[in-house]
Design an enzyme around this catalytic site. Structure first.
Site, PDB file in Angstrom:
ATOM      1  N   SER A 219      52.809  65.539  19.427  1.00  0.00           N
ATOM      2  CA  SER A 219      53.082  66.735  18.634  1.00  0.00           C
ATOM      3  C   SER A 219      54.270  66.476  17.715  1.00  0.00           C
ATOM      4  O   SER A 219      55.218  65.789  18.090  1.00  0.00           O
ATOM      5  CB  SER A 219      53.370  67.933  19.548  1.00  0.00           C
ATOM      6  OG  SER A 219      54.426  67.643  20.449  1.00  0.00           O
ATOM      7  N   GLY A 221      55.868  69.194  15.746  1.00  0.00           N
ATOM      8  CA  GLY A 221      56.311  70.486  15.243  1.00  0.00           C
ATOM      9  C   GLY A 221      55.339  71.071  14.237  1.00  0.00           C
ATOM     10  O   GLY A 221      54.132  71.150  14.484  1.00  0.00           O
ATOM     11  N   GLY A 224      51.896  69.527  13.275  1.00  0.00           N
ATOM     12  CA  GLY A 224      50.717  69.616  14.119  1.00  0.00           C
ATOM     13  C   GLY A 224      50.590  68.548  15.181  1.00  0.00           C
ATOM     14  O   GLY A 224      51.579  67.964  15.635  1.00  0.00           O
ATOM     15  N   GLY A 250      55.000  73.528  22.645  1.00  0.00           N
ATOM     16  CA  GLY A 250      54.379  72.333  23.207  1.00  0.00           C
ATOM     17  C   GLY A 250      53.674  72.621  24.519  1.00  0.00           C
ATOM     18  O   GLY A 250      52.619  72.041  24.816  1.00  0.00           O
ATOM     19  N   ASP A 251      54.242  73.519  25.327  1.00  0.00           N
ATOM     20  CA  ASP A 251      53.609  73.899  26.597  1.00  0.00           C
ATOM     21  C   ASP A 251      52.303  74.647  26.345  1.00  0.00           C
ATOM     22  O   ASP A 251      51.338  74.500  27.102  1.00  0.00           O
ATOM     23  CB  ASP A 251      54.562  74.757  27.422  1.00  0.00           C
ATOM     24  CG  ASP A 251      55.894  74.060  27.683  1.00  0.00           C
ATOM     25  OD1 ASP A 251      55.888  72.823  27.805  1.00  0.00           O
ATOM     26  OD2 ASP A 251      56.918  74.753  27.737  1.00  0.00           O
TER      27      ASP A 251
END
Length: 308
Positions: A219, A221, A224, A250-251
């Site tokens: 990832s 930010g 994408g 992110g989770d």
């Protein structure tokens, strides 16, 4: 059932302010909830209506507060008592979306406590297999007292039940886990480069794949997500969002990846859904919470595409 493990959970305190100014007094909006990356994943899955259970060691006053909040919010959980005190994290979120975090290091986990954690995970996986299509999500840094190969041990445990794993961690524990062949590893771009010592993200992801990961989802930010497997590479970019809180985004993407594994979704669909859920989480004040209306809108607006 999707089982999540958070080895270093926390009582998350979020302060929301218009602007953080050093040396002055603020009157923020305050949120307190059970936290830690795996807890955020289970909270998101629970909101999606997916069967999940959050496994976490808890101790001390803040551990009891974490347990109480999980019970109040209805997030299924399995707590393992430990002697050490559960940590706190404090995040100050400004109106611009800038988040400033203060994360305590957390307690030490003893060898006996580690054995109890492994036994609890094994028992839950055994039950989950009977229910069909289980996934184990391993998230966050390791607590003090636990060896770098701890995640490798848990991945091997899950493999014994035929359960795929998603690993979201960094550094030595990430590298040590690769030989156990996790189904997906999900570092962010910085963690990916830091773990491999490389300067190119694509080459770094290929290195983790070579070392044993079945798939690498990185990832970056607002830029994408990118997925690399032995079958190809895909990417998905969310819409540009002004403001919001990136904590927990992110989770949310890990939660979507877990759902994709359970459902057997193709990578194009899986990655687009992960980008949509992550973006919908940025629009909220807290980790583990997403804007349901925005999520549905983003799911139709975001599409993944193969990379060369």
């Amino acid at each position: 059932m999707i089982v999540t493990l958070t080895l270093n959970p926390a009582l998350d305190i979020t302060y929301s302010v218009a602007e953080l100014k050093a040396g002055t007094t603020h009157r923020p909006r305050v949120y307190a909830q059970a936290g830690g990356k795996g807890v955020n994943v289970s909270r998101t899955l629970h909101a999606l209506g997916r069967e999940t259970v959050a496994v976490l060691p808890l101790g001390g006053f803040d551990g009891e507060a974490v347990r109480a909040e999980l019970e109040a919010s209805g997030v299924p959980h399995h707590a393992i008592p430990i002697a050490g005190a559960t940590r706190r994290t404090v995040t100050v979120v400004e109106g611009s979306g800038l988040a400033t975090g203060f994360n305590e290091s957390g307690p030490e986990v003893s060898a006996d406590e580690w054995a109890e954690i492994c036994a609890a995970v094994g028992s839950l996986l055994e039950t989950a297999v009977l229910d069909g299509a289980p996934v184990l999500v391993l998230s966050g840094k390791l607590p003090r007292g636990v060896a770098d190969d701890a995640y490798a041990e848990l991945i091997a445990l899950a493999d014994g039940f035929g359960v795929p794993t998603i690993l979201d961690t960094e550094g030595a524990p990430l590298l040590a886990a690769l030989a156990a062949h996790p189904a997906i590893v999900k570092p962010n771009a910085h963690e990916l480069l830091d773990a491999t010592g490389m300067s190119d993200s694509r080459a770094a992801a290929a290195e983790l794949l070579e070392r044993g990961a079945r798939a690498v989802v990185s990832s970056n930010g607002p830029d994408g997500l990118t997925a690399l497997t032995s079958e190809g590479s895909w990417s998905a970019r969310p819409p540009r969002i002004e403001g919001g809180n990136p904590t927990g985004a992110g989770d949310a993407s890990v939660a979507a990846l877990a759902v994709g594994l359970v459902d057997g979704s193709p990578w194009l669909e899986l990655l687009a859904d992960a980008a949509a859920l992550s973006a919908a989480t940025v629009l909220t004040d807290r980790a583990g919470v997403f804007d349901a209306e925005a999520y549905e809108r983003f799911r139709f607006a975001i599409s993944a595409h193969p990379e060369d």
